[in-house]
Design a protein around this motif. Structure first.
Motif, PDB file in Angstrom:
ATOM      1  N   ILE A   1      42.928  90.508 105.887  1.00  0.00           N
ATOM      2  CA  ILE A   1      43.154  89.732 104.671  1.00  0.00           C
ATOM      3  C   ILE A   1      43.875  88.436 105.019  1.00  0.00           C
ATOM      4  O   ILE A   1      44.416  88.285 106.113  1.00  0.00           O
ATOM      5  CB  ILE A   1      43.926  90.539 103.604  1.00  0.00           C
ATOM      6  CG1 ILE A   1      45.329  90.918 104.109  1.00  0.00           C
ATOM      7  CG2 ILE A   1      43.159  91.798 103.216  1.00  0.00           C
ATOM      8  CD1 ILE A   1      46.166  91.660 103.076  1.00  0.00           C
ATOM      9  N   SER A   2      43.873  87.503 104.096  1.00  0.00           N
ATOM     10  CA  SER A   2      44.444  86.185 104.378  1.00  0.00           C
ATOM     11  C   SER A   2      45.948  86.258 104.605  1.00  0.00           C
ATOM     12  O   SER A   2      46.623  87.209 104.188  1.00  0.00           O
ATOM     13  CB  SER A   2      44.151  85.234 103.216  1.00  0.00           C
ATOM     14  OG  SER A   2      44.911  85.606 102.079  1.00  0.00           O
ATOM     15  N   ALA A   3      46.471  85.225 105.245  1.00  0.00           N
ATOM     16  CA  ALA A   3      47.905  85.160 105.495  1.00  0.00           C
ATOM     17  C   ALA A   3      48.691  85.156 104.185  1.00  0.00           C
ATOM     18  O   ALA A   3      49.740  85.796 104.072  1.00  0.00           O
ATOM     19  CB  ALA A   3      48.236  83.905 106.305  1.00  0.00           C
ATOM     20  N   ALA A   4      48.191  84.458 103.184  1.00  0.00           N
ATOM     21  CA  ALA A   4      48.878  84.417 101.893  1.00  0.00           C
ATOM     22  C   ALA A   4      48.887  85.791 101.237  1.00  0.00           C
ATOM     23  O   ALA A   4      49.898  86.212 100.650  1.00  0.00           O
ATOM     24  CB  ALA A   4      48.212  83.397 100.973  1.00  0.00           C
ATOM     25  N   SER A   5      47.784  86.501 101.346  1.00  0.00           N
ATOM     26  CA  SER A   5      47.709  87.831 100.757  1.00  0.00           C
ATOM     27  C   SER A   5      48.618  88.805 101.502  1.00  0.00           C
ATOM     28  O   SER A   5      49.275  89.649 100.895  1.00  0.00           O
ATOM     29  CB  SER A   5      46.271  88.335 100.777  1.00  0.00           C
ATOM     30  OG  SER A   5      46.154  89.528 100.015  1.00  0.00           O
ATOM     31  N   ARG A   6      48.664  88.670 102.838  1.00  0.00           N
ATOM     32  CA  ARG A   6      49.576  89.525 103.613  1.00  0.00           C
ATOM     33  C   ARG A   6      51.020  89.240 103.256  1.00  0.00           C
ATOM     34  O   ARG A   6      51.847  90.154 103.183  1.00  0.00           O
ATOM     35  CB  ARG A   6      49.357  89.326 105.115  1.00  0.00           C
ATOM     36  CG  ARG A   6      48.067  89.909 105.643  1.00  0.00           C
ATOM     37  CD  ARG A   6      48.122  90.096 107.162  1.00  0.00           C
ATOM     38  NE  ARG A   6      48.474  88.879 107.878  1.00  0.00           N
ATOM     39  CZ  ARG A   6      47.601  87.959 108.267  1.00  0.00           C
ATOM     40  NH1 ARG A   6      46.301  88.122 107.988  1.00  0.00           N
ATOM     41  NH2 ARG A   6      47.996  86.896 108.926  1.00  0.00           N
TER      42      ARG A   6
END
Length: 202
Positions: free
Chosen positions: A149-154
């Motif tokens: 998953i994206s860095a923002a989502s993580r």
């Protein structure tokens, strides 16, 4: 010249740690520390400067022996995708064990709940540094568990997981069942988190 210390500093710190852990920083009196360590106030103050100085030594030992031995595995370069799951499982076992330390909860979060933190910036800084370190370790665990998953989502998932862990540690002393549910929710969040939707808790 001052007298040479005739006590083992490590033994004193461990004995004081048990008192602070059970009673909290604010509620621990010097008389209790004298009884636990076998030292007089003058010896304690000579060695550590103050009650706060002794607490700082206790925190340093607590972080090294209790906290970092667990969260450090989340930040290892070879941490696998199940590192966070193993950490949560270990925490759940510790809380369910019913040992005196488990029943006492988290030494630093116990201090955070005391009014003294509002009045003492040094103690507040100790607690803040601890929670920052915990959040960073959990973020590393989330990165390993959900690299797709994206860095923002993580980052968002990490904040949820860290908040659930901190909540569990905060209530473990009074409600171990609630602490266990909070830790279980960490695993649910990690498994069900989607970049475009809220996690589904079971």
């Amino acid at each position: 010249m001052g007298r040479t210390a005739t006590f083992d500093r490590d033994d004193v710190v461990r004995a004081a740690r048990d008192v602070f852990w059970a009673r909290g920083y604010a509620e621990t009196g010097v008389a209790e520390l004298e009884a636990a360590t076998g030292l007089k106030r003058s010896s304690l103050y000579h060695a550590f400067g103050s009650k706060k100085g002794l607490f700082e030594a206790v925190v340093a030992r607590y972080l090294d022996e209790v906290v970092r031995s667990r969260i450090g595995r989340l930040q290892r370069s070879d941490a696998g995708p199940d590192a966070l799951e193993h950490y949560v499982a270990e925490m759940r076992r510790a809380i369910a064990s019913g040992t005196p330390r488990a029943q006492a909860g988290c030494l630093l979060l116990n201090a955070a709940c005391a009014p003294v933190v509002d009045d003492d910036p040094d103690v507040r800084a100790l607690v803040t540094a601890y929670t920052d370190e915990l959040r960073a370790a959990i973020a590393a665990g989330v990165d390993s568990a959900r690299p797709e998953i994206s860095a923002a989502s993580r980052a968002a998932l990490s904040e949820v997981c860290a908040s659930l862990v901190i909540a569990a540690l905060a209530v473990a002393r009074v409600d171990p069942d609630a602490a266990d549910r909070s830790l279980s929710a960490v695993l649910t969040a990690v498994a069900s988190w989607d970049a475009g939707a809220a996690p589904v808790y079971t």
